[in-house]
Design an enzyme around this catalytic site. Structure first.
Site, PDB file in Angstrom:
ATOM      1  N   MET A   1       0.778  -1.135  -0.142  1.00  0.00           N
ATOM      2  CA  MET A   1      -0.046   0.022   0.191  1.00  0.00           C
ATOM      3  C   MET A   1       0.952   1.252   0.171  1.00  0.00           C
ATOM      4  O   MET A   1       0.866   1.968   1.027  1.00  0.00           O
ATOM      5  CB  MET A   1      -1.036   0.013   1.229  1.00  0.00           C
ATOM      6  CG  MET A   1      -1.990  -1.064   1.189  1.00  0.00           C
ATOM      7  SD  MET A   1      -3.298  -1.020   0.125  1.00  0.00           S
ATOM      8  CE  MET A   1      -4.167  -2.177   0.613  1.00  0.00           C
ATOM      9  N   PRO A   2       1.471   1.523  -1.055  1.00  0.00           N
ATOM     10  CA  PRO A   2       2.246   2.841  -0.986  1.00  0.00           C
ATOM     11  C   PRO A   2       1.663   3.945  -1.032  1.00  0.00           C
ATOM     12  O   PRO A   2       0.451   4.042  -1.494  1.00  0.00           O
ATOM     13  CB  PRO A   2       3.070   2.599  -2.439  1.00  0.00           C
ATOM     14  CG  PRO A   2       3.212   1.191  -2.770  1.00  0.00           C
ATOM     15  CD  PRO A   2       1.893   0.684  -2.241  1.00  0.00           C
ATOM     16  N   HIS A   3       2.039   4.825  -0.154  1.00  0.00           N
ATOM     17  CA  HIS A   3       1.626   6.423  -0.201  1.00  0.00           C
ATOM     18  C   HIS A   3       2.626   7.251  -0.477  1.00  0.00           C
ATOM     19  O   HIS A   3       3.768   6.996   0.415  1.00  0.00           O
ATOM     20  CB  HIS A   3       0.845   6.413   1.280  1.00  0.00           C
ATOM     21  CG  HIS A   3       0.453   7.882   1.600  1.00  0.00           C
ATOM     22  ND1 HIS A   3      -0.705   8.482   0.766  1.00  0.00           N
ATOM     23  CD2 HIS A   3       1.121   8.941   2.083  1.00  0.00           C
ATOM     24  CE1 HIS A   3      -0.663   9.820   1.144  1.00  0.00           C
ATOM     25  NE2 HIS A   3       0.352  10.021   2.023  1.00  0.00           N
ATOM     26  N   SER A  41      -1.786   5.676  -3.160  1.00  0.00           N
ATOM     27  CA  SER A  41      -2.400   6.977  -2.772  1.00  0.00           C
ATOM     28  C   SER A  41      -1.374   8.061  -2.837  1.00  0.00           C
ATOM     29  O   SER A  41      -0.032   7.769  -2.701  1.00  0.00           O
ATOM     30  CB  SER A  41      -3.113   7.285  -1.410  1.00  0.00           C
ATOM     31  OG  SER A  41      -2.052   6.321  -0.358  1.00  0.00           O
TER      32      SER A  41
END
Length: 76
Positions: A1-3, A41
């Site tokens: 889940m890279p942000h 995101s």
């Protein structure tokens, strides 16, 4: 889940420009991390130049200089 949290000086970017930049950044993570588009995101945070040291450099950059993949060419 890279942000991705992009902190930058004010640029007066339009929503379309932000969208294009976010898509470009997401493409890099999809390529190198194998992330899906739904898992990514991107945030844009304008920081006034006179606040950069207090809000970004001192609390975020300086404590992690040894582990940054790309170090800035400036210091305070």
């Amino acid at each position: 889940m890279p942000h991705i949290d992009v902190k930058h000086f004010p640029r007066n970017l339009s929503e379309e420009e932000k969208k294009v930049i976010a898509e470009d950044l997401a493409a890099v993570l999809k390529k190198h991390f194998g992330s899906s588009d739904d898992s990514l995101s991107v945030a844009f945070n304008e920081i006034q130049p006179d606040r950069w040291k207090d809000e970004v450099y001192d609390p975020i950059i300086k404590p992690h200089l040894d582990t940054l993949a790309k170090k800035p060419g400036y210091s305070y």
